[in-house]
Scaffold this motif. Structure first.
Motif, PDB file in Angstrom:
ATOM      1  N   THR A   1      -6.501  -0.141  -5.266  1.00 48.33           N
ATOM      2  CA  THR A   1      -7.042  -0.421  -3.936  1.00 48.33           C
ATOM      3  C   THR A   1      -7.015  -1.923  -3.738  1.00 48.33           C
ATOM      4  OG1 THR A   1      -9.345  -0.693  -4.600  1.00 48.33           O
ATOM      5  CG2 THR A   1      -8.632   1.526  -4.054  1.00 48.33           C
TER       6      THR A   1
ATOM      7  N   ALA B   1     -10.607   4.291   0.768  1.00 42.66           N
ATOM      8  CA  ALA B   1      -9.544   3.750  -0.074  1.00 42.66           C
ATOM      9  C   ALA B   1      -9.704   4.256  -1.498  1.00 42.66           C
ATOM     10  CB  ALA B   1      -9.572   2.226  -0.040  1.00 42.66           C
ATOM     11  N   LEU B   2     -10.932   4.359  -1.936  1.00 42.62           N
ATOM     12  CA  LEU B   2     -11.211   4.884  -3.280  1.00 42.62           C
ATOM     13  C   LEU B   2     -10.795   6.349  -3.372  1.00 42.62           C
ATOM     14  CD1 LEU B   2     -12.470   3.633  -5.753  1.00 42.62           C
ATOM     15  CD2 LEU B   2     -14.694   4.454  -5.010  1.00 42.62           C
TER      16      LEU B   2
ATOM     17  N   ARG C   1     -13.921   1.369   2.533  1.00 40.92           N
ATOM     18  CA  ARG C   1     -13.684   1.102   1.118  1.00 40.92           C
ATOM     19  C   ARG C   1     -13.788   2.391   0.317  1.00 40.92           C
ATOM     20  NH1 ARG C   1     -13.943  -4.641   0.025  1.00 40.92           N
ATOM     21  NH2 ARG C   1     -13.728  -5.500   2.102  1.00 40.92           N
TER      22      ARG C   1
ATOM     23  N   VAL D   1      -8.939  -3.886   3.551  1.00 38.76           N
ATOM     24  CA  VAL D   1      -8.935  -2.450   3.830  1.00 38.76           C
ATOM     25  C   VAL D   1      -8.041  -2.109   5.007  1.00 38.76           C
ATOM     26  CG1 VAL D   1     -10.569  -0.626   3.408  1.00 38.76           C
ATOM     27  CG2 VAL D   1     -11.366  -2.913   3.912  1.00 38.76           C
TER      28      VAL D   1
ATOM     29  N   GLN E   1      -4.456  -1.106   4.359  1.00 32.79           N
ATOM     30  CA  GLN E   1      -4.078  -0.027   3.450  1.00 32.79           C
ATOM     31  C   GLN E   1      -4.500   1.342   3.980  1.00 32.79           C
ATOM     32  OE1 GLN E   1      -6.335   0.002  -0.318  1.00 32.79           O
ATOM     33  NE2 GLN E   1      -7.455  -1.726   0.531  1.00 32.79           N
TER      34      GLN E   1
ATOM     35  N   ALA F   1       0.837  -1.196   0.000  1.00 35.18           N
ATOM     36  CA  ALA F   1       0.000   0.000   0.000  1.00 35.18           C
ATOM     37  C   ALA F   1       0.873   1.248   0.000  1.00 35.18           C
ATOM     38  CB  ALA F   1      -0.930  -0.004   1.206  1.00 35.18           C
TER      39      ALA F   1
ATOM     40  N   ARG G   1       1.325   4.106  -3.163  1.00 36.91           N
ATOM     41  CA  ARG G   1       0.983   5.520  -3.017  1.00 36.91           C
ATOM     42  C   ARG G   1       2.171   6.408  -3.270  1.00 36.91           C
ATOM     43  NH1 ARG G   1      -2.787   6.510   2.126  1.00 36.91           N
ATOM     44  NH2 ARG G   1      -3.637   4.415   2.338  1.00 36.91           N
TER      45      ARG G   1
ATOM     46  N   LEU H   1      -9.116  -1.817  -9.041  1.00 38.16           N
ATOM     47  CA  LEU H   1      -9.842  -2.106  -7.803  1.00 38.16           C
ATOM     48  C   LEU H   1      -9.883  -3.610  -7.580  1.00 38.16           C
ATOM     49  CD1 LEU H   1     -12.880   0.237  -8.565  1.00 38.16           C
ATOM     50  CD2 LEU H   1     -10.797   0.819  -7.343  1.00 38.16           C
TER      51      LEU H   1
ATOM     52  N   VAL I   1      -7.025   6.851  -3.813  1.00 36.87           N
ATOM     53  CA  VAL I   1      -6.463   6.709  -5.161  1.00 36.87           C
ATOM     54  C   VAL I   1      -6.979   7.792  -6.092  1.00 36.87           C
ATOM     55  CG1 VAL I   1      -5.834   4.291  -5.103  1.00 36.87           C
ATOM     56  CG2 VAL I   1      -8.149   4.911  -5.727  1.00 36.87           C
TER      57      VAL I   1
ATOM     58  N   PRO J   1     -13.457  -4.561  -4.515  1.00 39.11           N
ATOM     59  CA  PRO J   1     -13.849  -3.423  -3.685  1.00 39.11           C
ATOM     60  C   PRO J   1     -15.091  -3.668  -2.846  1.00 39.11           C
ATOM     61  CG  PRO J   1     -14.392  -3.012  -5.981  1.00 39.11           C
ATOM     62  CD  PRO J   1     -13.657  -4.301  -5.948  1.00 39.11           C
TER      63      PRO J   1
END
Lengths: 285, 267, 299
Positions: free
Chosen positions: C96, C160-161, C157, C100, C103, B215, B219, C174, C164, C177
């Motif tokens: 993603t 996370a979207l 979620r 979850v 991240q 992750a 990024r 994705l 990005v 997701p």
């Protein structure tokens, strides 16, 4: 004197520490041999409720009984003899150096003699197609195989009652069907099954009863077909019937019952109605 | 429980984290160097007043006291014996003598002094965490010279502490449901009995760190371009004022202690 | 003429084996895929077939972070993945992940969105604007100060979207997701995806190409223009959802679920010997209700 129900909750209230209650007066009775689906939105208290049946949580108020015995008087280890419990993300419980040892963990903890442990382990490995991998380290296996190892682990404990929290989440189609097949088999053998799930499409056709939990209370309880027709209740509880059921419901004005659980169900009813319509149509001269 | 930071917009919250770190340093040194009971008690009370004026909920301060209670009790009970029997010559006749252990008034005073010190340290460091956003704290440390990756590691560790704990609890429950009942006889045996939980937690933690690394990379972590900061911390006039006051106070206390030798004993 | 935004040719990938004596096996073995800009691509396949690996490759995470061997050509937004480590692709590919928890690692929603932008050296003023924009698109602006761990599954979620989206990549990848969410969470995320799609044509900064791995066929059917099914290291099926979900045998063999509606259409088509086509309950209703009503009165 009648046999006591497999699982019971009587006026069950529960909350963590000083937090507001998660369960507000749940009454539930699961007779021996029943296959029950427990549904509800996240936060409705499903996992909290089922954790009581293995003794991980004790009621703040009310009683919880397994085979008529109060769980409050039994340790988790004792209850494990009767209740086989599988959590969400069960693959995280894997720790042993070999698949065989992992599957043997449960029966071993139950205090069974080594010969019986071995017998059960081999049977479970065979049932789930893991015999070839018996000496493999389980934590490096693929996700699907690890999930199978967890199924074998609970199967080896041979519990009369199975409580499973979201057993099909994360599984692909094949693994889902294998799991469903195993659940069906367990039910046919006369075991009591309590399955917490959002996967209504796959699990309702197997179940005899559906209980919906909302904000810590039971808001619906009955045969799946019946509960699915109560659309407002489901909507409020944050649930959605499977697509085929929704379709059947929208065709109620056209004569469908609106309680189809599977594509087969729907087809049968639809073709029947179509056939009867056609036979009722005036014959052209 | 793990997230100590209480978001508020008080004067203390708005101070630059470097100012607060300086304050924590000086107060800690002062507490360690000055054993005088009244001064320590005064310092402790002042800290409470400061934190309360910073809108820290009383419940949080109570929490600190509750966590410190066992240690405080242990100090109050054991330190007096230690000081009187093995420390520098105690004042006054012994109140109690049990073999090599002696209890004196001086010893009791030292015990209270130590207990107060321990609580000053606890309150001042917790106070820092209660009033400083973790991201800004790390930024402060980085601006003071800590390499960014160290700062990142530190904040990731803090962030994932509750996750790790949650994993521990849920895996323990899963193993319990499989009939696992660890028998605690001695520490070593208990540690061995906990292997089913510990190994599973470690495996889960390793998977988690793998995923986290991806992750971070996804990024842009590791990009050759220099990192920018969205909300820079800045030193304002208030910070200079606070630094000045604390430093003055510290110098004053040190003057009393070493210059005049006034507050060198507990009483 | 639209640009080709993803080009995979003869792609083979193997992870490093777990022990030195086990041989490495090719997980992806001869994968060819060309994706035009603006496509919403659905990726399906059985567990372990390589969907997540494909996602990682598109973001450069494989082989650069995971190790392993990659052969063939992989071009993403004009960049050669074989020679671009993940930070070099972070501005064109946003990914993603399924988990979850692993991240989201900062202490507030807005910090989370800002982190990646800081890492890429975006100027602070720009960061503020993008954070607001991204959070607004997914509907989390009101929660900007909350710690991510206190958010619900659906909210996480969506966060996370937003993370990005803020990086304004050309391609969004994705990985599952929606899996594991309760119906409310699902609805939230689906809503966010819809909002994203709607923004697309008007907003040149929005990612035009979306690659989504999903096991829920209903979600794929609702969003995807094109679906590929992975099986045995290659693409076994490739086409629009309407066509793809009727290939029941091939789907079964590849271990992929079809929407219930596709099954139904298949069964009824065969039973009535009339071609029926519907993918959603709404479409099915439109086709079936007249059949039930109009059976009478045809002479």
């Amino acid at each position: 004197m009648a046999d006591p129900p497999a699982l019971q909750a009587q006026a069950l209230w529960f909350g963590y520490d000083d937090d507001p209650p998660v369960l507000r007066g749940v009454d539930l009775e699961v007779p021996v041999g029943q296959f029950l689906i427990l549904a509800g939105a996240n936060g409705s208290g499903k996992t909290t409720l089922v954790k009581h049946f293995i003794g991980l949580l004790r009621p703040r108020q009310g009683r919880v009984l397994v085979y008529g015995q109060e769980t409050a008087t039994r340790s988790v280890g004792e209850l494990a003899h009767w209740v086989g419990f599988l959590f969400q993300r069960p693959e995280r419980q894997i720790f042993s150096p070999t698949v065989r040892q992992e599957v043997a963990f449960g029966p071993h903890n139950l205090g069974l003699p080594p010969a019986e442990v071995e017998e059960r382990v081999e049977a479970a490995l065979a049932r789930f197609g893991l015999t070839a991998l018996a000496d493999h380290p389980p934590s490096v296996l693929s996700y699907g195989l690890r999930r199978r190892v967890t199924l074998a682990s609970v199967a080896a404990m041979d519990p009369p009652i199975l409580v499973l929290d979201e057993p099909t989440v994360g599984l692909d189609r094949r693994a889902t069907e294998e799991t469903l097949g195993w659940l069906h088999e367990m039910h046919r053998q006369g075991r009591t099954l309590l399955v917490v799930t959002h996967n209504l499409a796959d699990l309702l056709p197997l179940a005899q009863r559906m209980v919906v939990l909302q904000a810590g209370r039971v808001v619906a309880d009955g045969p799946p077909r019946q509960v699915l027709t109560r659309r407002e209740v489901l909507q409020e509880a944050g649930l959605e019937p499977p697509p085929i059921t929704r379709l059947a419901q929208t065709l109620r004005p056209q004569g469908m019952r609106g309680d189809s659980l599977t594509v087969d169900d729907f087809c049968q009813e639809f073709l029947q109605r179509l056939g009867s319509r056609q036979s009722a149509a005036p014959v052209a001269h | 429980m793990f997230d100590l930071y209480v978001p508020r917009s008080s004067w203390l919250h708005r101070l630059d984290p470097r100012t607060k770190l300086w304050g924590v340093l000086l107060i800690t040194l002062a507490a360690l160097l000055i054993p005088h009971l009244l001064l320590l008690a005064g310092l402790l009370i002042a800290l409470h007043l400061i934190l309360l004026s910073a809108q820290v909920p009383v419940a949080r301060l109570r929490w600190v006291w509750a966590r410190m209670a066992p240690l405080t009790l242990a100090i109050l009970l054991l330190q007096p014996f230690f000081s009187a029997s093995f420390g520098p010559a105690a004042r006054g006749a012994p109140l109690l003598a049990l073999g090599p252990l002696r209890l004196t008034v001086g010893g009791i005073l030292e015990g209270i002094s130590f207990a107060l010190r321990a609580n000053v340290l606890a309150v001042v460091t917790t106070g820092l965490l209660l009033t400083t956003d973790q991201g800004r704290l790390v930024q402060g440390l980085v601006r003071l010279g800590l390499p960014y990756t160290w700062g990142l590691t530190f904040s990731l560790a803090l962030r994932y502490l509750p996750t790790g704990y949650g994993l521990f609890v849920s895996i323990r429950e899963a193993q319990q449901a499989r009939g696992w009942q660890p028998e605690a006889r001695n520490f070593l045996q208990r540690a061995r009995a906990y292997l089913p939980v510990l190994v599973a937690v470690i495996i889960a933690a390793l998977r988690l760190s793998d995923a986290l690394a991806m992750a971070l990379a996804a990024r842009g972590f590791g990009s050759p371009r220099p990192r920018t900061v969205w909300r820079e911390i800045r030193f304002t006039g208030r910070d200079w004022l606070a630094v000045g006051l604390v430093t003055l106070l510290f110098v004053g206390l040190m003057g009393l202690r070493f210059g005049l030798g006034v507050v060198a004993r507990p009483w | 003429m639209t640009d080709i935004v993803i080009r995979l040719q003869g792609l083979r990938f193997a992870y490093p084996p777990l022990s030195p004596d086990t041989p490495a096996t090719w997980l992806l073995d001869g994968l060819d895929l060309t994706v035009e800009a603006g496509t919403f691509l659905g990726v399906m396949g059985a567990s372990g077939v390589g969907k997540t690996t494909l996602c990682r490759i598109l973001a450069g995470l494989a082989p650069h972070l995971t190790g392993g061997w990659l052969e063939g050509e992989v071009w993403v937004a004009g960049r050669d993945v074989r020679h671009s480590p993940p930070p070099a692709l972070a501005d064109v590919v946003g990914i993603t992940f399924q988990e979850v928890e692993n991240q989201l690692f900062t202490m507030s929603v807005e910090e989370e969105v800002a982190w990646g932008l800081e890492a890429q050296g975006v100027p602070p003023a720009e960061i503020g604007r993008r954070v607001e924009e991204a959070l607004a698109t997914v509907g989390l602006l009101a929660h900007r100060h909350r710690p991510p761990s206190t958010l619900s599954g659906g909210e996480q979620r969506r966060l996370a979207l937003a993370v990005v989206l803020a990086m304004r990549p050309a391609i969004l990848v994705l990985d599952e997701p929606i899996s594991g969410l309760d119906p409310l969470g699902r609805r939230e995320v689906i809503q966010a995806l819809k909002a994203l799609r709607e923004r697309g044509p008007h907003d040149r900064a929005a990612p035009t190409t979306i690659v989504m791995v999903e096991s829920d066929p209903d979600v794929i059917a609702a969003f995807a223009d094109r679906v590929v099914v992975l099986h045995q290291g290659r693409i076994a099926l490739d086409g629009p959802p309407r066509w793809l979900f009727r290939q029941t045998e091939a789907l079964r063999e590849a271990g992929v679920a079809s929407p219930q509606m596709a099954h139904l259409a298949d069964r009824l088509s065969r039973a009535l010997e009339v071609p029926l086509d519907f993918l959603t309950p709404r479409e099915a209703h439109a086709v079936l209700s007249p059949l039930l009503q109009g059976a009478a009165g045809d002479g």
